[in-house]
Scaffold this motif. Sequence first.
Motif, PDB file in Angstrom:
ATOM      1  N   ASN A   1       0.769  -1.384  -0.033  1.00  0.00           N
ATOM      2  CA  ASN A   1      -0.083  -0.066   0.106  1.00  0.00           C
ATOM      3  C   ASN A   1       0.764   1.276   0.110  1.00  0.00           C
ATOM      4  O   ASN A   1       0.297   2.299  -0.758  1.00  0.00           O
ATOM      5  CB  ASN A   1      -0.927   0.025   1.247  1.00  0.00           C
ATOM      6  N   VAL A   2       1.936   1.279   0.701  1.00  0.00           N
ATOM      7  CA  VAL A   2       2.707   2.285   0.643  1.00  0.00           C
ATOM      8  C   VAL A   2       3.604   2.652  -0.630  1.00  0.00           C
ATOM      9  O   VAL A   2       3.546   3.586  -1.199  1.00  0.00           O
ATOM     10  CB  VAL A   2       3.953   2.212   1.712  1.00  0.00           C
ATOM     11  N   VAL A   3       3.702   1.498  -1.311  1.00  0.00           N
ATOM     12  CA  VAL A   3       4.404   1.729  -2.715  1.00  0.00           C
ATOM     13  C   VAL A   3       3.386   2.282  -3.920  1.00  0.00           C
ATOM     14  O   VAL A   3       3.546   3.176  -4.471  1.00  0.00           O
ATOM     15  CB  VAL A   3       5.079   0.389  -3.255  1.00  0.00           C
ATOM     16  N   ARG A   4       2.281   1.555  -3.503  1.00  0.00           N
ATOM     17  CA  ARG A   4       1.108   2.046  -4.592  1.00  0.00           C
ATOM     18  C   ARG A   4       0.725   3.405  -4.379  1.00  0.00           C
ATOM     19  O   ARG A   4       0.129   4.122  -5.172  1.00  0.00           O
ATOM     20  CB  ARG A   4      -0.012   0.757  -4.187  1.00  0.00           C
ATOM     21  N   THR A   5       0.663   3.937  -3.187  1.00  0.00           N
ATOM     22  CA  THR A   5      -0.177   5.388  -2.662  1.00  0.00           C
ATOM     23  C   THR A   5       1.213   6.139  -2.834  1.00  0.00           C
ATOM     24  O   THR A   5       0.780   7.508  -2.793  1.00  0.00           O
ATOM     25  CB  THR A   5      -0.638   5.139  -1.355  1.00  0.00           C
ATOM     26  N   ASN A   6       2.406   5.771  -2.600  1.00  0.00           N
ATOM     27  CA  ASN A   6       3.485   6.656  -2.447  1.00  0.00           C
ATOM     28  C   ASN A   6       3.241   7.727  -1.213  1.00  0.00           C
ATOM     29  O   ASN A   6       3.648   8.834  -1.024  1.00  0.00           O
ATOM     30  CB  ASN A   6       3.908   7.646  -3.583  1.00  0.00           C
TER      31      ASN A   6
ATOM     32  N   PHE B   1       7.255   0.707  10.960  1.00  0.00           N
ATOM     33  CA  PHE B   1       7.631   0.337   9.546  1.00  0.00           C
ATOM     34  C   PHE B   1       7.245   1.750   8.643  1.00  0.00           C
ATOM     35  O   PHE B   1       8.160   2.302   8.057  1.00  0.00           O
ATOM     36  CB  PHE B   1       6.711  -0.700   8.832  1.00  0.00           C
ATOM     37  N   LEU B   2       6.279   2.415   8.907  1.00  0.00           N
ATOM     38  CA  LEU B   2       6.003   3.623   8.321  1.00  0.00           C
ATOM     39  C   LEU B   2       6.852   4.720   8.723  1.00  0.00           C
ATOM     40  O   LEU B   2       7.391   5.361   7.825  1.00  0.00           O
ATOM     41  CB  LEU B   2       4.488   3.964   8.777  1.00  0.00           C
TER      42      LEU B   2
END
Length: 436
Positions: free
Chosen positions: A74-79, A96-97
């Motif tokens: 989700n982090v990669v997808r939403t940047n 992690f975030l």
Amino acid sequence: MNKFSVLTASVLSALMLSSVSAAPVTTEGTGVGKHGDIAVAVTFDNGKITKIDVVQNKENKVLAQKVFTELKDNVVRTNSVEIDGIAGATFSSKGFLDAVKAAADKAGVKLAAKPADTKKADSAMAQNQSYDVVVIGAGGAGFAAAVEAKSKGANVVLLEKMPTVGGNSLISGAEMNVAGSWVQKNLNINDDTPERFAEDTLKGGDFKGDPEIVKVMTVNALPTAEWLKNTVGVQFEDDNVFQFGGHSRKRALIPHGHTGTEFITKFSALADKMGIPVITNMKAEELIKDKDGRVVGVKAVSAGKDYTFNAKGGVVLATGGFGANAEMVKKYNPSIDERFKTTDAPGTTGEALYMAERAGGQLVNMGYIQTYPICDPISGVIELIADARFDGAILVNQEGKRFVEELERRDVISKAILDQPGAYAYVLWNDNIGKI
């Protein structure tokens, strides 16, 4: 070459450089998870995250599994790091975030603000399904019920309301009291029996337990432990057992790693091998009864969609307790009020007990709620140093005085600590621990 041509060449060179994309850059960042630092290596290309590698972490590999898969994706997808973490793995998610954010800051990259939608599209799973057995709750009890039913030829499904499996079984020490085990024999403890185990259990519970049910547990403890070892693949220590408070013998088997991770990882692998569907993020809400009053299914909800799981052979309710529901705890035991934190998993909120009650079940002994004596006073998380008292550590108060028998029952020790000045204590041991 004249001055004009030199200037022209310089301008053309500058134009050419500005039209070439900057090369991808990878930087590392660190955040603090539940069990220590989480380090990540993040690759950026034109200000966008293209890849995240987890370099270091000490998180519970079952509980934090979706942090390093689903949340990472989700982090990669939403940047963006302004997204919801994984329920039940709050501290791991935050660590992690924070690590990704630190890597972005180091690279000089500004990540996107909170995206409008970070959820994946609903799956095409059928909203009405039929099985022989439906098991609710994917902790140790639920997995055991599902595996055993499947081994007898039943078509089984396992439902779990949280994003990850394991429940309290996962985060517990997972020691298992067994009389007459192979480990006791290794240690020359030859005088333990299921009958002695039953006596200890009834006495330790102030004789509130049902003797017949206690007998079922104590007589079947050894074959169950052997099943866990030989069929499920759980590894126990062969040279040590604990003597918990209220027990007259050292009889508690210790799993590899001293946590329930050993149980849940082995159960998960076996369930997958046996073809048992384990559906997470699926919250059971109502038991379905036929005209004769027999429970024949479950109504559940996931991501706003309603599902029905029909159960021809029956429903197994293995949802644990309600220790993470402070309002419910106080309702049944007012002495355990807002001052108390919980060592329970976040999903242990008790709604399924009310679901069972609505279907005609009777709730009994709800006020007998155990408090754990040695925990972090801020978060409520169990302190693993608590196990040191089983090997000889002592408890002392602020005056340095011992005030309780450390092998007493948890409720006795908890009360004794609360009666000390400041209502806290210290665990004290030296190099001789384990030799006493």
